[in-house]
Design an enzyme around this catalytic site. Structure first.
Site, short mmCIF file in Angstrom:
data_model
loop_
_atom_site.label_atom_id
_atom_site.label_comp_id
_atom_site.label_asym_id
_atom_site.label_seq_id
_atom_site.Cartn_x
_atom_site.Cartn_y
_atom_site.Cartn_z
CG ASP A 293 -1.75 1.22 1.35
OD1 ASP A 293 -2.26 1.65 0.30
OD2 ASP A 293 -1.89 1.77 2.45
CB THR B 79 -1.62 5.57 -1.94
OG1 THR B 79 -1.60 4.15 -1.96
CG2 THR B 79 -2.76 6.03 -1.07
CB THR B 80 1.23 3.02 -5.77
OG1 THR B 80 1.12 2.29 -4.56
CG2 THR B 80 2.59 2.76 -6.38
CG ASP C 23 -6.33 0.73 0.44
OD1 ASP C 23 -6.40 1.45 1.46
OD2 ASP C 23 -5.27 0.55 -0.18
#
Length: 557
Positions: free
Chosen positions: A63, A96-97, A393
Site C-alpha cells: 500500500d 496512493t502509489t 482501501d
C-alpha cells in the site's frame, strides 16, 4: 583602497544552509524521483511487496501510503510526496502509489526543460492547464452506475472492490472479500462514519474462514469468577449500555473519620455495600438481559448478574460500545437511576462464539442495522495486518462509488486515453507550451508502462499496441491485460475504478509537481538541525561552513 572594499553583509545566522537556483530545483526533482522508485514496483496486480523493519516491528505491505509513512523521509521536498499519498488515502482510499508515480513522472518530464533554462512558471502554467483538461476528459469518459436495481448495483460495486483488491496481498480471494466489503458498506447505509465497520483480527485458520457479522462483534473482555455461569445466548434481549464502574471502590481521598463506637464502623462498611447493591438492583429492574460497561464490572457484580441469568461485560472499548449503541438503538448511560425502556437497545440474537483461540460476543439482527463487523482470519500476524489495510482501501473505494456513482476503465486505459487527447490538443497550441503539454501527456503513460514492467511484459511492445488502439478512435476502454501480456477491453473485463480516484490522483499529482517546481531555494536554520540531532554543540562555528555547500537541502548526518 578602503573605498574599494565592500562591507560583508550577514543576513542569516552563522551555520545556516542555503541552497538555491537551478541546482536546487534539480536536486528536489531527483529526490522525488528516488522516493517514487521505492514504491514503483508495488503498482498493479503483479506488484511486489515491501518489508519494512523498524522499532515498532516488521510490516509487509504494498500500500503506497503505508510504505511512504513508514519510510520516515527527511528531505523537505520529498515530504510533499508523502503528504499527497496520505491525502489520497484519506480522501479516496486507493490510488496512493499512482499519485506518487504521476507526480514524480511530471517532474521527471520537466527536468530537461529546467536544465535548458526554461522558467518554471511557464511549465507550471502549462501543467495546470493540462491537468484541468485531463480531469475534464475523465468526467466525460466516466460511466454512471446510477439507477440500477440493488442486485445490479451490488455486482457493479463488487467489481470496483475486486479491482482494488487485485493488487493486494489478498488478491487471490478478491471475489470472496469484494462481496463481503460491499455487504458491509451497504449495511451502514448513507452514514459516513468509517468506524461503523469494525475489522477484528483473529490469527489462525485460512482467509476463507473470515466472515461478516451484520451487527457488532468484539473480543470477550476480561472477566471475573462467575462469568461462566452466565447464559451465553439470548433471543431479542434488551441491552443496557453504561459508562460507570460496577464494583466496590475504596475511597480515593485521605479522609479521617473519628468513631466513638466500633459499631459505627460497620455502618460505614454497610453503606459501601448498599451503594453497589442498589446500582445492581436498578440494572436488574430495568429488564435488561445484557449489561455492557466501558469501565470495570467487578467480581461481586459478575456473580450477582450470573445468579439472575444476565450477561455482563466490563471494560468494553469506547469504539465497540458506540457501535453497539448505533446498531441496537440504545444510549450509553452515565447513571443507573431512572433507566427507562427508550434508552435500552435490542437485537435479534446475541451469542458468545469461539473463533480460533478467541471468544467473541456477537450481536446480530440489530434493528437500525447501521453497522457491520468483518472478522479476519489468516496465518501470520503481518499477513492479517496487510489484509486489514487492503480491506480498508476496498471499503473506501466502495463508499466513494456509492456516493459518486461514476466509474472509469482501469488497467491504464483511462491514462492512455487522456494522454492521446492531450497530445492531440498540444498540436493546436502555438509556442513553447506545446512541448510542456506533450510532456504532461507522456508522463501519464507511466501507469500502463509500470503495470507491464511489474508483470514482466515488454512495456514498449504493449504501449505501442495501446497507442495504436487508442489512436484508431474506438479503443478508449483498452488497457493492459495482465493475464496474457497483451491489451484488452478493461471495461468488458470488469477492471473498473471510481472516477473520483483518477480525478483526485491527477489533481494531487499536478499540484505537487507545480509546488516542487516553484521552489528555487531551501534555507535551513541551524537551530532546527540541532533540535533533530545532537548537532547542538557542533552546529555553531565548527561545522557550519562545510554544511553550506553541496547540501542541496538534504539533511547531513
Amino acid at each position: 583602497m578602503s573605498s574599494m572594499m565592500q562591507p560583508q553583509i550577514i543576513l542569516l545566522k552563522e551555520g545556516t544552509d542555503t541552497s538555491q537556483g537551478r541546482g536546487q530545483m534539480l536536486s528536489n526533482i531527483s529526490a522525488c524521483t528516488a522516493v517514487a522508485d521505492t514504491v514503483r514496483t508495488t503498482l498493479g496486480p503483479r506488484g511486489m511487496d515491501k518489508l519494512i523493519h523498524d522499532d515498532k516491528g516488521t510490516t509487509i505491505s504494498n500500500d503506497g501510503a503505508t510504505i511512504m509513512r513508514l519510510l520516515d523521509i527527511i528531505h523537505p521536498a520529498a515530504k510533499v510526496l508523502v503528504d499527497i499519498a496520505k491525502s489520497q488515502d484519506s480522501e479516496v482510499g486507493d490510488g496512493t502509489t499512482t499519485v506518487v508515480l504521476l507526480a514524480s513522472e511530471f517532474m521527471k518530464e520537466a527536468k530537461p526543460y529546467v536544465e535548458d533554462g526554461v522558467h518554471p512558471h511557464s511549465l507550471i502554467r502549462s501543467y495546470r492547464i493540462a491537468g484541468n483538461m485531463a480531469i475534464q476528459r475523465v468526467k466525460e469518459l466516466a460511466v454512471s452506475i446510477e439507477g440500477k436495481s440493488l442486485e445490479e448495483k451490488k455486482s457493479l460495486l463488487a467489481k470496483c472492490a475486486a479491482t482494488t483488491l487485485s493488487s493486494k496481498l489478498i488478491g487471490g480471494e478478491k471475489e470472496f472479500f469484494a462481496s463481503m466489503v460491499v455487504d458491509a458498506v451497504l449495511a451502514i447505509g448513507h452514514d459516513d462514519r468509517l468506524n461503523l465497520i469494525g475489522i477484528k483480527k483473529v490469527p489462525g485458520g485460512t482467509m476463507r474462514d473470515s466472515f461478516l457479522v451484520n451487527g457488532v462483534a468484539f473480543k470477550k473482555t476480561f472477566s471475573y469468577a462467575g462469568f461462566e455461569q452466565q447464559p451465553k445466548k439470548f433471543l431479542n434481549p434488551k441491552i443496557l449500555l453504561l459508562n460507570i464502574e460496577l464494583e466496590l471502590k475504596s475511597e480515593k481521598e485521605n479522609a479521617e473519620i473519628r468513631l466513638s463506637d466500633p459499631l459505627q464502623y460497620q455502618s460505614i462498611v454497610d453503606a459501601e455495600w448498599n451503594i453497589i447493591y442498589d446500582k445492581l438492583d436498578k440494572c436488574v429492574q430495568s429488564g435488561a438481559k445484557i449489561v455492557l460497561s466501558r469501565l470495570a464490572i467487578g467480581d461481586l457484580a459478575t456473580q450477582y448478574f450470573a445468579d439472575r441469568d444476565i450477561f455482563c461485560a466490563g471494560r468494553v472499548t469506547e469504539e465497540d460500545l458506540q457501535r453497539v449503541s448505533s446498531a441496537s438503538g440504545g444510549t450509553v448511560q452515565t447513571s443507573v437511576n431512572n433507566v427507562i425502556d427508550e434508552v435500552l437497545g435490542t437485537c435479534e440474537v446475541f451469542e458468545e462464539k469461539q473463533v480460533g483461540n478467541e471468544r467473541f460476543n456477537i450481536f446480530s439482527g440489530c434493528p437500525s442495522g447501521q453497522t457491520a463487523t468483518i472478522v479476519l482470519r489468516g496465518g501470520a500476524d503481518q499477513f492479517i495486518e496487510e489484509a486489514e489495510r487492503s480491506l480498508h482501501d476496498a471499503i473506501m473505494i466502495v463508499r466513494r462509488a456509492v456516493k459518486n456513482s461514476t466509474v472509469v476503465p482501469g488497467g491504464g486505459a483511462i491514462d492512455m486515453e487522456i494522454s492521446k487527447y492531450l497530445r492531440q490538443h498540444a498540436r493546436t497550441i502555438a509556442g513553447k507550451s506545446q512541448f510542456f503539454v506533450n510532456s504532461f501527456a507522456k508522463a501519464l503513460e507511466v501507469i500502463p508502462r509500470q503495470l507491464c514492467d511489474n508483470a514482466g511484459f515488454d512495456a514498449t511492445d504493449v504501449l505501442n499496441k495501446l497507442r495504436q488502439k487508442h489512436a484508431s478512435g474506438d479503443g478508449a476502454n483498452y488497457g493492459v491485460d495482465i493475464n496474457t501480456g497483451g491489451i484488452a477491453d478493461s471495461f468488458a473485463n470488469f477492471v473498473w475504478e471510481p472516477a473520483v480516484v483518477k480525478i483526485n490522483a491527477i489533481n494531487a499529482a499536478t499540484e505537487a509537481a507545480c509546488l516542487i517546481l516553484s521552489v528555487d531555494e531551501t534555507v535551513k536554520n541551524p537551530k532546527s538541525e540541532s533540535a533533530q540531532g545532537d548537532a547542538a554543540a557542533m552546529g555553531g562555528r565548527g561545522g557550519g561552513g562545510m554544511r553550506g555547500r553541496g547540501g542541496r537541502g538534504m539533511r547531513r548526518r
